[in-house]
Design an enzyme around this catalytic site. Structure first.
Site, mmCIF file in Angstrom:
data_model
loop_
_atom_site.group_PDB
_atom_site.id
_atom_site.type_symbol
_atom_site.label_atom_id
_atom_site.label_comp_id
_atom_site.label_asym_id
_atom_site.label_seq_id
_atom_site.Cartn_x
_atom_site.Cartn_y
_atom_site.Cartn_z
ATOM 1 N N HIS A 72 0.932 -1.287 -0.026
ATOM 2 C CA HIS A 72 -0.236 0.370 -0.344
ATOM 3 C C HIS A 72 1.045 1.728 0.010
ATOM 4 O O HIS A 72 1.790 1.158 0.680
ATOM 5 C CB HIS A 72 -1.046 -0.039 0.745
ATOM 6 C CG HIS A 72 -1.767 -0.911 0.946
ATOM 7 N ND1 HIS A 72 -3.321 -0.528 1.358
ATOM 8 C CD2 HIS A 72 -2.256 -2.440 0.425
ATOM 9 C CE1 HIS A 72 -4.166 -1.519 0.952
ATOM 10 N NE2 HIS A 72 -3.800 -2.821 0.168
ATOM 11 N N TYR A 384 3.440 6.912 10.028
ATOM 12 C CA TYR A 384 2.963 5.759 9.393
ATOM 13 C C TYR A 384 3.458 5.357 9.266
ATOM 14 O O TYR A 384 3.565 3.743 9.665
ATOM 15 C CB TYR A 384 1.716 6.557 8.827
ATOM 16 C CG TYR A 384 0.488 5.102 8.338
ATOM 17 C CD1 TYR A 384 -0.810 5.118 9.201
ATOM 18 C CD2 TYR A 384 0.526 3.801 7.747
ATOM 19 C CE1 TYR A 384 -1.848 4.237 8.932
ATOM 20 C CE2 TYR A 384 -0.219 2.771 7.777
ATOM 21 C CZ TYR A 384 -1.081 3.267 7.756
ATOM 22 O OH TYR A 384 -2.302 2.110 8.023
HETATM 23 C C1 PHB Z 1 -6.646 -4.113 10.255
HETATM 24 O O1 PHB Z 1 -6.989 -4.417 9.463
HETATM 25 O O2 PHB Z 1 -7.286 -4.657 11.242
HETATM 26 C C2 PHB Z 1 -5.735 -2.852 10.936
HETATM 27 C C3 PHB Z 1 -6.013 -1.674 9.888
HETATM 28 C C4 PHB Z 1 -5.383 -0.329 10.564
HETATM 29 C C5 PHB Z 1 -4.911 0.138 11.251
HETATM 30 C C6 PHB Z 1 -5.768 -0.705 12.603
HETATM 31 C C7 PHB Z 1 -6.378 -1.896 12.213
HETATM 32 O O3 PHB Z 1 -5.365 1.242 11.941
#
Ligand code: PHB
Ligand code: APR
Length: 388
Positions: A72, A384
């Site tokens: 991603h 991130y």
């Molecule tokens: C998830 O896919 O469970 C997920 C993805 C991103 C997040 C938290 C959970 O910030």
């Protein structure tokens, strides 16, 4: 039985630590209270930073991640239906990998089983002894028989509710905690994801997240009050609420279906300091918790155990205590940065009953600032995808 490193907990932290030590020829035994199936049945998050991908590769367990994971290059933020794409590739030339924590755990478990190293599952009454003395050891019960495992070092990788941190005298540890007045209600469904990127949405009724596990399996969340019960949420109620919180075009293309898992997770920020008490070292959720909004929990656990493995290898292979002596100070710096980012993402995107109309205007201003500032977006992106 005797080992060099006794690892408590076979979640991703304990398994990765075991793997890295095994590769370096350091002897380690893992003791886990649950069964392998129980551990694999827990649905957790699924976004891997570059550093986590590199660690899985270095540990020789990255093959399936590369084959099945989804790269991603960004995320989407939404505020009352207004959309903002944060393009990591353009902003900082980096990306993340969507690959479920359950799959990471499975890959590590398979590698450990194939290596023939010892893991003791379904160990009851795990108790740690003498971490300040000359004979640290762990006792546990299995099939009604009590066993003892003596060791040089104990690695507490037993999660937030584990026994290791709880065994440290109260005056020796300082804890920092914020409990949020809400949780996330999550649903797993065998339907294609609603969008290519993850969508983090703020809405007056609360936060919503659209995530995924594969091109055919999706994971969705909505913010609910802390005292909410999962029994109150039929699938229909969940899909209606999620659609309400998304922008109309996204809501329109959402493919609902029967949930294959539905649960509520509380949101908490927590750090324990220090991370070392004599021969006991804490890593992963045993040491800290972040709210899931920044997708940092698993990544932070992985960076802890990378540092802990290096420190223990230095001690057992090279005979130097420098690494174990600096472990706590070193990893706490990174931990607090991830705590800050996770708190910030949480503050921007959720509704907080106590901050009222003023709070929502500040959140809107933050969103508008992000939308108009490449530097603000760059800051989000670098946090991130993971700080060095
Ligand atoms: C998830 O896919 O469970 C997920 C993805 C991103 C997040 C938290 C959970 O910030
Ligand atoms: N004795 C033995 N094992 C225990 C005990 C105990 N007293 N208490 C807990 N455990 C086990 C749990 O059953 C679990 O398998 O320790 C393991 C801890 O694993 P995780 O909770 O997955 O924690 P960690 O390995 O640090 O991984 C962090 O998990 O919760 C997510 O967001 C978090 O993604 C992050 C990751």
């Amino acid at each position: 039985m005797r080992t060099q490193v006794a690892i408590v907990g076979a979640g991703p932290a304990g398994l990765m630590l075991g793997r890295l030590l095994e590769q370096a020829g350091v002897d380690a035994v893992i003791i886990e209270r649950r069964s392998p199936d129980y551990v694999l049945g827990r649905i957790r998050a699924g976004v891997l930073e570059q550093g986590t991908m590199d660690l899985l590769d270095a540990a020789g367990v990255g093959r399936r991640m590369h084959a099945e994971g989804l790269i991603h290059g960004g995320i989407e933020l939404a505020f009352d239906g207004d959309r903002l794409n944060i393009n990591f590739e353009k902003l900082i030339g980096k990306h993340v990998m969507v690959y479920g924590q359950t799959e990471v755990t499975r890959d590590l478990m398979d590698a450990r089983r194939d290596s023939g190293t010892i893991s003791i599952y379904q160990a009851e009454d795990v108790t740690i002894h003498d971490v300040d003395g000359a004979t640290p050891r762990i006792t546990y019960r299995k099939h009604g028989v009590t066993h003892a495992l003596t060791c040089d070092v104990i690695a507490g990788c037993d999660g937030f509710h584990g026994v290791c941190r709880a065994s440290v005298p109260e005056q020796a540890v300082t804890t920092f905690e914020r409990v949020y007045p809400f949780g996330w209600l999550g649903v797993l469904v065998d339907r294609p994801p609603v969008a290519d990127e993850l969508i983090y949405a703020h809405h007056a009724r609360g936060f919503a997240l659209c995530s995924m596990r594969s091109s055919t399996r999706s994971r969705y969340y909505v913010q609910v009050p802390s005292n909410e019960r999962v029994e109150n949420w039929s699938d229909d109620r969940f899909w209606d609420e999620l659609r309400t919180r998304l922008n109309p075009a996204t809501a329109e293309s959402l493919e609902a279906g029967p949930s294959i898992e539905k649960s509520i997770a509380p949101l908490r920020s927590f750090v324990a300091e220090p991370l070392r008490f004599g021969s006991l070292f804490l890593a992963g959720d045993a040491a800290h918790i972040v709210p899931p909004t920044g997708a940092k929990g698993l990544n932070l656990a992985m960076s802890d155990v990378k540092a802990l493995a290096e420190a223990l290898i230095e001690r057992f292979v090279e005979g130097s205590a420098a690494g174990v002596d600096s472990y706590s100070t070193k990893v706490l710096q990174r931990i607090w940065k991830a705590e800050r980012f996770s708190w910030w993402m949480t503050s921007l995107l959720h509704t907080f009953p106590e901050t009222g109309r003023f709070g929502r205007r500040i959140q809107r201003a933050e969103f508008d600032y992000l939308a108009g500032s490449q530097s603000a977006q760059g800051s989000l992106a670098e946090n991130y995808v993971g700080l060095p």
